[in-house]
Scaffold this active site. Structure first.
Site, short mmCIF file in Angstrom:
data_model
loop_
_atom_site.label_atom_id
_atom_site.label_comp_id
_atom_site.label_asym_id
_atom_site.label_seq_id
_atom_site.Cartn_x
_atom_site.Cartn_y
_atom_site.Cartn_z
N GLU A 234 -6.01 10.56 -1.47
CA GLU A 234 -6.19 9.23 -1.10
C GLU A 234 -5.81 8.54 -2.25
O GLU A 234 -6.86 8.42 -3.31
CB GLU A 234 -7.65 8.94 -0.34
CG GLU A 234 -7.56 7.34 0.10
CD GLU A 234 -8.32 6.61 -1.08
OE1 GLU A 234 -7.52 5.75 -1.71
OE2 GLU A 234 -9.49 6.36 -0.79
N CYS A 270 -9.41 0.70 -3.53
CA CYS A 270 -7.99 0.77 -3.20
C CYS A 270 -7.71 0.16 -2.00
O CYS A 270 -6.22 -0.40 -1.67
CB CYS A 270 -7.90 2.31 -2.92
SG CYS A 270 -7.96 3.57 -4.42
#
Length: 465
Positions: A234, A270
Site C-alpha cells: 500500500e 495516503c
C-alpha cells in the site's frame, strides 16, 4: 535516519535507540519461525481470546499510547485517541469473524464429481513468518490492520517500523506479549531500512507487507520477487475529490467533509483527498467556502484539544511540501490561502493549510503526492473531463465523488482508476471493507476477508473415490 523520538512540535530529540545488531535480528527471526510451528496448531477460539485481551489492554492504555504517538509524529491528541480506539475495534472484529472468513469451502457436488473426486475441500492455512514494514503516519493502525488478521490466521509477525516512532513500535511488540500471545508471535525489529532486504530474503520469512513510499515498495517487492515470496503493498495516493452540480444542495456538507478529508492527520495520509476537481457550475461557491473553512483551522500544539492541525512529522517532510508549493507558485499557481510557515510557531515543523488554484500539468504537484495540508483545486466543464482529470495521476488508491445523479455514480464507479470509490462521503478504512490500490498505489488488499486471506496458503484438498 537515526532511530529516535524527535518531537515535531519543537524539533527536539527526546530519546534515541541503538539499532539491533545482526545477532539480535537472527534471534528474533528464529524465535518467530519456531513459534509459528506451534502457534499454527492453536484453534480460532484461543487466538480470538488473545486478540480480545490485546484490545482490552489497548483500550485501558489509550491515553498513554495516544500521547506517545502525538509526541513521536505530531498528530493531534484527539486523532491519536481515535486511532487507538479504531485499532481495538479492528482486533475485536477479526476475533469475532476470522473463523468464518477462513472456514473450509466446499465446491458444488457436480463440480466435485466432474473432477473425479469423492470429496474436495478448499482450506486456508497460514503461511508462516510475515515481515511488516510500516510507516509513521498511522503508527498503530497501519500495524494492527496487518497484525490482527495475520495472527488470527495463525501466522507470526515481525515488525520493522519507521525509525521516528520507535516507542510506538516497542509498545506494539509488548502489547501482544502482555496479552498472552506465545513468545515470538509478534516481535519488533528495531533496525534501519538497510536491514530490511536481509530479512525479506531470509528463508524462514514467508511473505512481506509494506505500507509506505513508492521507493520502499519497489525495494521490498524486488527482493521478495527475487525470492518468489508474496507481498502486499500500500503505497502513495493522490486521491481526487470530485464535486458535481447535483450535489449543490449539500455543498456545505461537501465542503466540511473536503476540509477533513484533506487535513486529517495533519494532511499526512495516503487516502487523504488531495486534488479537488469541481464542476464549473459550483466551482466558485465551493472554492469560496472551502478556502474560508481552511483559513479557520487552528494550527498549533498537537496536545491541545482545540488544535486542528499539528506539525508535520519531520523537518524533511515539511521541506518536501514547501518545495512542491513553491514550484507550483513559481509556475503560475495561485495560493488562495496558506503557502507558508505560521509566523507564530517558530519552533517545530508546522505548515499552514494551503489551497492552490490554477494548477497545470507542468507543475510537480500535479503528479506528485503532497504529504501535508495542501489542496489543489481544478475547474472542469463536465463529467468526462472530471473522470479524465481524476485518472490523470500515477496513483490509484481511492477517490471521493459528490453526486446525487445515479447515472453519474455508475459512470464514476465504472471508470475511476482506484481501489475505492466513495460517494457523498470521505474515504476511510474499515475492517469489513477491502483496502488497497492500483497503479503505483500498490497491489493486494488489506482488511476484510481479502486481508486475512492475503497471507494464507489456499489449499485444495482432493479425495479420490
Amino acid at each position: 535516519m537515526p532511530i529516535a523520538t524527535v518531537d515535531p512540535a519543537t524539533g527536539r530529540t527526546l530519546k534515541t535507540f541503538e539499532p539491533m545488531d545482526a545477532a539480535a535480528v537472527e534471534e528474533r527471526i528464529a524465535k518467530a519461525h519456531r513459534t509459528f510451528r506451534e502457534y499454527r496448531e492453536t484453534d480460532f477460539a484461543t487466538r480470538a481470546a488473545l486478540l480480545r485481551a490485546a484490545a482490552d489492554l489497548l483500550d485501558k492504555e489509550r491515553e498513554e499510547i495516544a500521547r506517545t504517538m502525538t509526541t513521536e509524529m505530531g498528530k493531534t491528541l484527539a486523532a491519536a485517541r481515535a486511532e487507538a480506539a479504531k485499532c481495538a475495534k479492528a482486533m475485536r472484529w477479526y476475533a469475532d469473524r476470522a473463523e468464518g472468513l477462513l472456514a473450509d469451502e466446499h465446491p458444488g457436488p457436480d463440480d466435485v464429481e466432474d473432477s473425479g473426486a469423492h470429496r474436495a475441500v478448499v482450506r486456508y492455512r497460514p503461511l508462516g513468518v510475515v515481515l511488516a514494514v510500516m510507516p509513521w503516519n498511522f503508527p498503530l493502525w497501519q500495524v494492527v490492520r496487518f497484525a490482527a488478521p495475520a495472527l488470527m490466521a495463525g501466522n507470526t509477525g515481525l515488525l520493522k517500523h519507521a525509525s521516528n516512532v520507535p516507542q510506538t513500535a516497542l509498545y506494539l511488540g509488548d502489547l501482544f506479549r502482555r496479552a498472552g500471545f506465545p513468545d515470538g508471535c509478534f516481535q519488533t525489529l528495531l533496525v534501519g531500512s538497510g536491514a530490511v532486504e536481509g530479512v525479506v530474503r531470509d528463508p524462514r520469512v514467508a511473505a512481506a507487507t509494506l505500507t509506505g513510499s513508492e521507493g520502499a515498495g519497489r525495494a521490498v517487492a524486488a527482493a521478495a520477487g527475487d525470492e518468489i515470496k508474496p507481498t502486499v503493498l500500500e503505497l502513495g495516493g493522490s486521491d481526487p475529490f470530485v464535486v458535481m452540480p447535483s450535489a449543490a444542495d449539500e455543498l456545505d456538507y461537501a465542503v466540511s467533509t473536503a476540509v477533513t478529508a484533506r487535513v486529517q492527520n495533519n494532511g499526512q495520509s495516503c487516502i487523504a483527498a488531495k486534488r479537488f476537481i469541481v464542476h464549473e457550475d459550483v466551482y466558485d461557491t465551493f472554492t469560496a467556502r472551502f478556502v474560508a473553512a481552511m483559513e479557520r483551522l487552528t494550527v498549533g500544539d498537537p496536545m491541545a484539544e482545540t488544535t486542528d492541525i499539528g506539525p508535520l512529522s519531520t523537518e524533511q517532510g515539511r521541506a518536501d511540501v514547501e518545495e512542491l508549493v513553491q514550484d507550483a507558485v513559481s509556475r503560475g499557481a495561485q495560493a488562495l490561502c496558506g503557502a507558508q510557515r505560521p509566523a507564530s510557531l517558530p519552533e517545530g515543523w508546522f505548515y499552514e493549510p494551503t489551497v492552490l488554484a490554477g494548477v497545470t500539468e507542468e507543475m510537480r504537484i500535479h503528479r506528485e503526492e503532497a504529504f501535508g495540508p495542501v489542496a489543489t483545486l481544478y475547474r472542469v466543464r463536465d463529467l468526462d473531463a472530471a473522470v479524465a482529470l481524476a485518472n490523470d495521476t500515477p496513483f490509484g488508491l481511492s477517490s471521493n465523488v459528490w453526486t446525487r445523479d445515479e447515472d453519474e455514480q455508475r459512470r464514476f464507479a465504472r471508470d475511476l482508476d482506484a481501489g475505492g470509490v466513495f460517494f457523498n462521503g470521505m474515504t476511510a478504512s474499515h475492517p469489513a471493507l477491502p483496502f488497497g490500490g492500483v497503479k503505483r498505489s500498490g497491489y493486494g488488499r488489506e482488511l476484510s476477508a481479502q486481508g486475512i486471506r492475503a497471507f494464507c496458503n489456499v489449499t485444495t484438498v482432493w479425495f479420490g473415490r
